[in-house]
Design an enzyme around this catalytic site. Structure first.
Site, short mmCIF file in Angstrom:
data_model
loop_
_atom_site.label_atom_id
_atom_site.label_comp_id
_atom_site.label_asym_id
_atom_site.label_seq_id
_atom_site.Cartn_x
_atom_site.Cartn_y
_atom_site.Cartn_z
N GLY A 39 0.84 -1.20 0.00
CA GLY A 39 0.00 0.00 0.00
C GLY A 39 0.86 1.24 0.00
O GLY A 39 0.56 2.24 0.64
N GLY A 43 -1.56 7.46 1.31
CA GLY A 43 -1.69 7.65 2.75
C GLY A 43 -0.40 7.50 3.53
O GLY A 43 0.67 7.96 3.13
N THR A 134 -8.05 -9.56 2.44
CA THR A 134 -7.05 -8.60 1.97
C THR A 134 -6.08 -8.23 3.10
O THR A 134 -4.86 -8.31 2.95
CB THR A 134 -7.75 -7.32 1.48
OG1 THR A 134 -8.70 -7.66 0.48
CG2 THR A 134 -6.75 -6.31 0.94
N SER A 161 -4.84 -1.69 14.39
CA SER A 161 -5.65 -0.49 14.63
C SER A 161 -6.29 -0.62 16.01
O SER A 161 -6.48 -1.75 16.50
CB SER A 161 -6.75 -0.39 13.57
OG SER A 161 -7.70 0.60 13.94
N TYR A 183 -22.80 -10.20 8.78
CA TYR A 183 -21.75 -9.27 8.36
C TYR A 183 -22.03 -7.88 8.89
O TYR A 183 -23.14 -7.37 8.75
CB TYR A 183 -21.66 -9.21 6.82
CG TYR A 183 -20.65 -8.19 6.34
CD1 TYR A 183 -19.29 -8.45 6.42
CD2 TYR A 183 -21.07 -6.94 5.87
CE1 TYR A 183 -18.36 -7.50 6.01
CE2 TYR A 183 -20.14 -5.98 5.45
CZ TYR A 183 -18.78 -6.28 5.53
OH TYR A 183 -17.86 -5.34 5.14
#
Ligand SMILES: NC(=O)c1ccc[n+]([C@@H]2O[C@H](COP(=O)([O-])OP(=O)(O)OC[C@H]3O[C@@H](n4cnc5c(N)ncnc54)[C@H](OP(=O)(O)O)[C@@H]3O)[C@@H](O)[C@H]2O)c1
Length: 309
Positions: A39, A43, A134, A161, A183
């Site tokens: 990534g 960001g 992912t 996190s 979900y």
């Protein structure tokens, strides 16, 4: 700097909430070192790569597509190796692993930074809920595929996190990894971030080299593209909260940069770090048997994917 940031003080490491990635790496000479960042085009991943590059490191810039990796690499001060690594596609991860191995350089760090958050509706890949797949399985495949390429003092830094506190009962729903038995966007994200933390714990126990490290970090709350799936109201609230409570992108990249390169961070192994210091994790995140069960389950998933994809 946010209002909240002004009220905070540095922690025992000398760094804290307001420290930036540049500040935590001042004076470090990373010439000759190689870091893989997933990534890396956006960001806090991009900021981490930029700062490691200005300290002299060679970056292996992993992104969902090679074009994104190349574009991100062009904005670094030093040359880098662009890598396609779509973490939701096992074949793409395997190609990335093969490319890194072929490049032949030992890795001084893997920063497992890529992530997606709070997809509004259930999405799946290969039968698994997409955030779990992912954020956790993609990184599991990548990291375990490159473990023997880690240098003697190499560090694996996984982005967790504070959202790891907000999980389904039991933390990881082993009987609902598809998401089909229920979900919720946020608990699915929390589950994936708990998985990142548990993986750091289990990996720390398996690292073959005594100088190698694996830790997980909470970077803070930062307004990035991560919020792309939030409803309009959520995005407006984030913009409103930014000057009050949020970290800037340079501040958000600090903890992972510190964990990956600062000499003092070598004192941490299998731990949860925030604001460049040790931080309290949830009881589930401290559950060794849960970490071991997740590792075994992830190995099973990896083996099935190897034959199916
Ligand atoms: N921002 C926060 O407040 C916050 C708080 C706690 C934890 N985190 C964690 O910090 C990490 C970085 O987030 P960020 O805030 O910098 O968000 P970001 O700007 O959205 O960056 C996320 C990165 O992950 C990549 N990515 C998404 N899906 C991918 C896939 N299938 N394969 C490969 N790469 C993929 C994105 O690529 P594309 O650009 O192609 O989509 C992007 O480069 C995440 O793991 C996140 O969970 C962030």
């Amino acid at each position: 700097m946010s209002l909240y940031g002004r009220l905070t003080r540095p922690g025992p490491s000398g760094f804290g909430y307001t420290s930036t990635a540049e500040e935590v790496s001042v004076g470090l000479d990373l010439r000759g070192k190689h870091y893989l960042v997933t990534g890396s085009n956006s960001g806090i991943g991009w900021e981490t790569a930029r700062v490691l590059s200005i300290r002299g490191a060679t970056l292996l810039m992993a992104a969902r597509t090679r074009a994104k990796a190349e574009e991100a690499g062009r904005s670094l001060p030093l040359s880098s190796l662009p890598l396609e690594c779509d973490l939701s596609e096992p074949q793409s991860v395997r190609r990335c692993v093969a490319e890194v191995r072929q490049a032949g350089r030992p890795l001084d760090g893997i920063i497992a930074n890529a992530g997606i958050m709070a997809l509004p509706r259930l999405e799946q890949k290969y039968g698994y809920e997409l955030q779990f797949f992912t954020n956790h399985i993609g990184h599991f495949l990548l990291i375990t595929g490159l473990l023997d390429r880690l240098s003697d003092t190499g560090r694996v830094t996984l982005l967790s996190s504070r959202a790891h506190f907000r999980v389904p009962p039991g933390g990881i729903q082993f009987d609902n990894l598809s998401g089909e038995r229920g979900y919720s966007p946020w608990t699915a994200y929390g589950q994936s971030k708990l998985a990142n933390l548990l993986m750091a714990r289990a990996l720390a126990r398996r690292l073959p080299g005594s100088g190698q490290r694996a830790n997980a970090v909470h970077p803070g709350v930062i307004a990035t593209n991560l919020g792309r799936h939030l409803p309009g109201l959520g995005r407006s609230l984030l913009r409103w909260a930014e000057p009050l409570f949020l970290k800037s992108i340079p501040q958000g990249a600090a903890t992972q940069t510190w964990a990956a390169v600062h000499p003092d961070a070598a004192g941490h192994q299998g731990q949860y770090l925030a604001d460049c210091n040790l931080a309290p994790a949830s009881a589930l995140a401290n559950d060794e048997s849960l970490a071991e069960r997740l590792w075994a389950e992830s190995e099973g998933i990896a083996a099935r994917l190897q034959t199916d994809t």
